[in-house]
Each structure stands twice: as structure tokens, then as C-alpha cells.
Design an enzyme around this catalytic site. Sequence first.
Site, PDB file in Angstrom:
ATOM      1  N   THR A 230     -39.723  27.059 -10.674  1.00 46.73           N
ATOM      2  CA  THR A 230     -39.908  25.726 -10.524  1.00 46.73           C
ATOM      3  C   THR A 230     -39.805  24.418 -11.705  1.00 46.73           C
ATOM      4  O   THR A 230     -39.947  25.432 -12.896  1.00 46.73           O
ATOM      5  CB  THR A 230     -41.126  25.354  -9.755  1.00 46.73           C
ATOM      6  OG1 THR A 230     -41.602  26.438 -10.015  1.00 46.73           O
ATOM      7  CG2 THR A 230     -41.208  26.363  -8.343  1.00 46.73           C
ATOM      8  N   HIS A 231     -39.441  24.031 -11.705  1.00 47.98           N
ATOM      9  CA  HIS A 231     -39.422  22.944 -13.144  1.00 47.98           C
ATOM     10  C   HIS A 231     -38.521  23.472 -13.985  1.00 47.98           C
ATOM     11  O   HIS A 231     -38.893  23.217 -14.602  1.00 47.98           O
ATOM     12  CB  HIS A 231     -41.130  22.528 -13.515  1.00 47.98           C
ATOM     13  CG  HIS A 231     -41.619  22.282 -12.775  1.00 47.98           C
ATOM     14  ND1 HIS A 231     -41.791  21.023 -12.018  1.00 47.98           N
ATOM     15  CD2 HIS A 231     -42.750  23.010 -11.934  1.00 47.98           C
ATOM     16  CE1 HIS A 231     -43.122  20.622 -11.270  1.00 47.98           C
ATOM     17  NE2 HIS A 231     -43.737  21.912 -10.816  1.00 47.98           N
TER      18      HIS A 231
ATOM     19  N   SER B 293       0.253  -1.371   0.435  1.00 51.07           N
ATOM     20  CA  SER B 293      -0.473   0.273   0.079  1.00 51.07           C
ATOM     21  C   SER B 293       1.364   1.430   0.429  1.00 51.07           C
ATOM     22  O   SER B 293       0.108   2.086   0.404  1.00 51.07           O
ATOM     23  CB  SER B 293      -0.643   0.036   1.042  1.00 51.07           C
ATOM     24  OG  SER B 293      -0.053  -0.183   2.340  1.00 51.07           O
TER      25      SER B 293
ATOM     26  N   ASN C  87      -2.401  -2.919  13.193  1.00 52.49           N
ATOM     27  CA  ASN C  87      -3.750  -2.753  12.951  1.00 52.49           C
ATOM     28  C   ASN C  87      -4.523  -0.925  13.913  1.00 52.49           C
ATOM     29  O   ASN C  87      -5.203  -0.581  12.986  1.00 52.49           O
ATOM     30  CB  ASN C  87      -4.796  -3.829  13.634  1.00 52.49           C
ATOM     31  CG  ASN C  87      -3.889  -4.635  12.703  1.00 52.49           C
ATOM     32  OD1 ASN C  87      -4.272  -4.352  11.999  1.00 52.49           O
ATOM     33  ND2 ASN C  87      -5.176  -6.151  13.559  1.00 52.49           N
TER      34      ASN C  87
ATOM     35  N   LYS D 159      -8.440   3.934   1.308  1.00 54.94           N
ATOM     36  CA  LYS D 159      -7.923   4.618   1.974  1.00 54.94           C
ATOM     37  C   LYS D 159      -7.173   5.329   0.619  1.00 54.94           C
ATOM     38  O   LYS D 159      -8.331   7.184   0.336  1.00 54.94           O
ATOM     39  CB  LYS D 159      -6.278   4.650   1.862  1.00 54.94           C
ATOM     40  CG  LYS D 159      -5.676   4.329   3.945  1.00 54.94           C
ATOM     41  CD  LYS D 159      -4.220   3.431   3.659  1.00 54.94           C
ATOM     42  CE  LYS D 159      -4.673   3.280   4.890  1.00 54.94           C
ATOM     43  NZ  LYS D 159      -5.349   1.637   5.350  1.00 54.94           N
TER      44      LYS D 159
ATOM     45  N   SER E 211     -12.272  28.069 -26.400  1.00 56.12           N
ATOM     46  CA  SER E 211     -11.644  26.743 -27.408  1.00 56.12           C
ATOM     47  C   SER E 211     -10.853  27.208 -27.968  1.00 56.12           C
ATOM     48  O   SER E 211     -10.593  28.023 -29.095  1.00 56.12           O
ATOM     49  CB  SER E 211     -13.284  26.668 -28.295  1.00 56.12           C
ATOM     50  OG  SER E 211     -13.081  25.857 -29.664  1.00 56.12           O
TER      51      SER E 211
ATOM     52  N   LYS F 193     -15.722  31.592 -28.291  1.00 57.38           N
ATOM     53  CA  LYS F 193     -16.001  30.786 -27.123  1.00 57.38           C
ATOM     54  C   LYS F 193     -15.908  31.109 -25.351  1.00 57.38           C
ATOM     55  O   LYS F 193     -14.544  31.375 -25.949  1.00 57.38           O
ATOM     56  CB  LYS F 193     -16.540  29.423 -26.951  1.00 57.38           C
ATOM     57  CG  LYS F 193     -17.363  29.335 -28.350  1.00 57.38           C
ATOM     58  CD  LYS F 193     -17.826  27.519 -27.535  1.00 57.38           C
ATOM     59  CE  LYS F 193     -18.406  27.115 -26.835  1.00 57.38           C
ATOM     60  NZ  LYS F 193     -18.666  25.552 -27.175  1.00 57.38           N
TER      61      LYS F 193
ATOM     62  N   TYR G  31     -10.346  -6.835  12.002  1.00 49.54           N
ATOM     63  CA  TYR G  31      -8.827  -6.357  10.854  1.00 49.54           C
ATOM     64  C   TYR G  31      -9.258  -7.529  10.059  1.00 49.54           C
ATOM     65  O   TYR G  31      -8.976  -8.231  10.626  1.00 49.54           O
ATOM     66  CB  TYR G  31      -8.084  -5.723  11.010  1.00 49.54           C
ATOM     67  CG  TYR G  31      -7.079  -5.297  10.496  1.00 49.54           C
ATOM     68  CD1 TYR G  31      -6.599  -3.827   9.855  1.00 49.54           C
ATOM     69  CD2 TYR G  31      -6.288  -6.555   9.706  1.00 49.54           C
ATOM     70  CE1 TYR G  31      -5.903  -3.576   8.251  1.00 49.54           C
ATOM     71  CE2 TYR G  31      -5.504  -5.726   8.835  1.00 49.54           C
ATOM     72  CZ  TYR G  31      -5.457  -4.516   7.986  1.00 49.54           C
ATOM     73  OH  TYR G  31      -4.789  -4.299   6.944  1.00 49.54           O
TER      74      TYR G  31
ATOM     75  N   GLU H 103     -17.846  23.178 -14.543  1.00 51.28           N
ATOM     76  CA  GLU H 103     -17.754  22.148 -14.867  1.00 51.28           C
ATOM     77  C   GLU H 103     -17.060  20.544 -14.568  1.00 51.28           C
ATOM     78  O   GLU H 103     -18.447  19.993 -13.677  1.00 51.28           O
ATOM     79  CB  GLU H 103     -17.871  21.859 -17.158  1.00 51.28           C
ATOM     80  CG  GLU H 103     -18.728  22.546 -17.764  1.00 51.28           C
ATOM     81  CD  GLU H 103     -18.456  22.665 -18.945  1.00 51.28           C
ATOM     82  OE1 GLU H 103     -19.189  21.846 -19.753  1.00 51.28           O
ATOM     83  OE2 GLU H 103     -17.290  23.278 -19.994  1.00 51.28           O
TER      84      GLU H 103
HETATM   85  N1  ARG Z   1      -1.289  -1.568   4.795  1.00 53.52           N
HETATM   86  C1  ARG Z   1      -2.549  -2.006   6.145  1.00 53.52           C
HETATM   87  C2  ARG Z   1      -3.517  -1.708   6.025  1.00 53.52           C
HETATM   88  O1  ARG Z   1      -3.828  -0.194   5.265  1.00 53.52           O
HETATM   89  C3  ARG Z   1      -1.947  -2.187   7.698  1.00 53.52           C
HETATM   90  C4  ARG Z   1      -2.315  -2.739   9.112  1.00 53.52           C
HETATM   91  C5  ARG Z   1      -1.751  -4.038   8.313  1.00 53.52           C
HETATM   92  N2  ARG Z   1      -2.326  -5.014   9.458  1.00 53.52           N
HETATM   93  C6  ARG Z   1      -1.954  -6.250   9.332  1.00 53.52           C
HETATM   94  N3  ARG Z   1      -2.420  -6.772  10.354  1.00 53.52           N
HETATM   95  N4  ARG Z   1      -2.177  -6.526   8.173  1.00 53.52           N
HETATM   96  O2  ARG Z   1      -4.760  -1.504   6.864  1.00 53.52           O
END
Ligand code: ARG
Length: 480
Positions: free
Chosen positions: A171-172, A39, A126, A341, A293, A299, A333, A306
Site C-alpha cells: 500500500t502506498h 469521410s 442518417n 467514427k 537497446s 538492457k 442528425y 509500456e
Molecule cells: N457520412 C455521414 C456520417 O458519417 C453519413 C450521414 C450523412 N447524413 C447527412 N444528412 N448528410 O454521419
Amino acid sequence: MLFGSRGGAVPVTEKNANKMWGGRFAQSPAEIMQEINASISFDKVLAPQDIRGSKAHAAMLGETGIITRADAREILRGLDQVAAEIESGSFVFARELEDVHMNVESRLKEIIGPAAGRLHTARSRNDQVATDFRLFVRDAADSLIRSIGELQGALVEKAEVHAGTVMPGFTHMQSAQPVTFGHHLLAYVEMLGRDRGRFVDARRRLNECPLGSAALAGTSFPIDRQKTAEELGFDRPMANSLDGVADRDFALEILAAASITAMHLSRFAEEIVIWMTPQFGFVRLSDRFTTGSSIMPQKRNPDAAELVRAKVGRVAGAFQGLLMVMKGLPLAYSKDMQEDKEATFDALDSLRLGLAAMTGIVRDVEPVAETMRAAAGRGYSTATDLADWLVRELKMPFREAHHVTGSIVKAAEDQGLDLENVPLEAMQAIEPRISKGIFSVLSVENSVKSRKSYGGTSPQNVAKMARNWAKRLEKEAAGR
Ligand code: ARG
């Protein structure tokens, strides 16, 4: 690695063993395992939060005597150096080390030696990641709360100037009744006020500390969770260690608040786009927030608006995505949660950008008062005022007044006239008791002026509401 990896098994050697958990492994991970597992490419943005959390943990370990004060000092010093290296850009993140937590710890070991190995006492990745992510989301929420306030401020300023600038209300998407531009802008101030409230609310629930939950069950070491919670600016430690590592509802709440805010921005952006068309011509927007444009020289395109209109897709998508990641996950976990993330980072940043762009647009946008006023008078927009006059002056039941007014509108339509210009005799042919007093309510100016009910569009109301908001925003900005 995109293509070509066979993912074959490689025997573990001194060099390729995972330093953090490689002890019982005889083979190193397949290439594809590393690719799906790592990650670091996205969680490296958590480095400041990770180091902050680690420093709080190390200091607490030292103060409680779980590690020596000397080791704690070394760890703190080393973490500061890691932070400096990351800040300066000299830090090298390695995919083999999976994530930000192990990258930081591994570098710490290079800097301070074996004492680094004591940092992870009474802690797990964790509770570590849960803490980092909470800190990150909290920071983002604080910054979004400020940005919402800034957009509200820009809207209120414009609303004060245009408390009496008449435009058609719809409205509408059909002309309905005249309103003022200031009133229209203040509608968004109200929406954003609730948006802000949702963030403030979610932030309050979010502000409990998971650190010390350890892997899932807590720890046998005499840690001081009160201390680390306080050090990290949390109100208290989370009360259940399983909950501490297992839930991401704090991120979901913030994403839900973000989705609603982005939806509001999208609606406003859409109105800007419509108002800017030559067909409407209600507003002009500066060169700063429009583009030309490459082929059509005439334009002026509302690209920024947008894009603000579109951003809601990513934000609401992130909310939906995380909700689906969490759905059905057993406690505590699971690695699924690493998928919390990327989209969250993207969504919060997209909203930041959308708010900033919209704030700029609002500051630069100028209504074309004559065009708006003329449009406000078209489409028999004061027909309700006419009906109300019949009710007030002739004591006619509203339903009957509605019917009479309908006939007058039809007569106006047949003669190609605005309501204001229908001759008195023509109206009297439909309802003989109508007197010339009726013309006083048929102009758009008098129409908006008369809407003095609480929350209504009268310029007096709008100016007062704008002043109240300006005061309230000042207080809110000072309060944070
Ligand atoms: N990179 C992991 C996450 O974002 C960190 C936690 C990892 N924990 C584990 N028991 N492998 O969740």
C-alpha cells in the site's frame, strides 16, 4: 490536399455534379469543402456493415412490395458484387462521393443500372450510418468480450500455478503485508470480470435497430422494421425515429467500458514494468515481449507493457472526444456526428491490441520466487500478524497490540533484524507475556496461510478461487 487550395467556386457540369444530391445545386463544392466534408478515408471500414444493412433493407423493400421483387434481386446481386470487389481490394473509393454509403451506391448503379436508384427508398443516410456504426460497434464489443475472457484465462492459469508463491503486497507502494502472486493475478481477473460485464451490459442496450427511422421522422412507405431488425441480429427496432438517428450513446457506453478496461490494463502493465526492473527483479519476461537497446547491450526493455500502459490515453481520449461532440447537439442528425467514427475505431482497435499483448505477456511472464519471497519478508511485513497474535493469545485490545508491536518493530529496526529474528527476550522486555509461540506467525508463509477469510490471500483460498474462475470462464466462453 494539405496546402495551396484556394477553394474557388466551380460551376456545376454533368460531370462534377453530386449524383446523390446535386439536383438543386448550381456550383460544385469548394475543394476545402470536400476536404472537410468527406469521410470516406475512414468510414470505408464500415463497408461490410453498410452492405449488410443495405441488403436487409432491399430484401424488405422487395418483400413488402415497395419495390419489385426483380429489382430487389438485382440490388442484392449487385451488392454482393460490390462486397466482393471491396474484399479483393479492386474497389476504388472516391472522395467526391463523400462517404462509404454513396461510394457503395454509386458502384451499385454502375453494376446494375437504374434499379440501384430504388435502394434508397424509405431510407436516409442518417438511419443508414446509425445502423452501420451500431453493427460495427457491436462486432467490436463481441470481439473485445472474447479477448477479455482470454486474458482472464491466461491470468487464472498462472494464478493456479502460483497460488502459494509469496510476494510482498503493497500500500502506498510500501511493503505492507505478504500476499501470493496468484492472489495478485486474481485481483485483475476480478477487475476484468467487471469490465466484461460492462461490455455485455452496454451491448444489450445497444442491440436495437435504427434502420427505418429514415431521415428523422420515419417514412410514409409501409416498411417492416421488425423484419430488418431481425435480419441484422437486433433484438427490436428502436422505438423513436428521432432518437434512432440522433444518439450515439451506444458508442459512448462502449468507449466508457473500453476506457475502464484500458485503465485496468495500464495499471497491470505498470506493475510488470516495475517488477521487471533490476531493482525489483520480481519477474522475468521472455524475448518475445521485450526489446533490447541499440546502445546499451545489457538492457531488456518492457516496451510492450509500456505501450499497453500508454494506450489508455487514446481510448479515454476517444470517449471524452465523442462526449464533447454530442454535448449540446440539438435533435436530430447533424454532421457533427460524422466525427463519431475515427477515434472510436482507433480506440476499439487499441484496446484489442492492448488485450492481446497483455495476454501474451501474462502467458510468458515468470515470477522469480526467491526474490519475491525475500522482499516479502523485508519491511516488517508480518507486523500485523504479530499484533493479531497479541490480540488472539493475550486478549489484548487491538489498539494496544498495535502499540506494543510498534515498539518491537522499533527494537528490530535498531538492531538491524527482521521480525522473525528478534530474540524472544527482547520481545519479552517489551511485553513479558509473549511466548515463543509468537514465532509461528512471523514467517511470510505462515502469514499468508493464516489469511483464510473470504477473499483473503491464503494459498488454499487462491487455489479454490482460481478453480472457480476457470469453470466460470469455460461457461462464459461456451455461452457466446
Ligand atoms: N457520412 C455521414 C456520417 O458519417 C453519413 C450521414 C450523412 N447524413 C447527412 N444528412 N448528410 O454521419
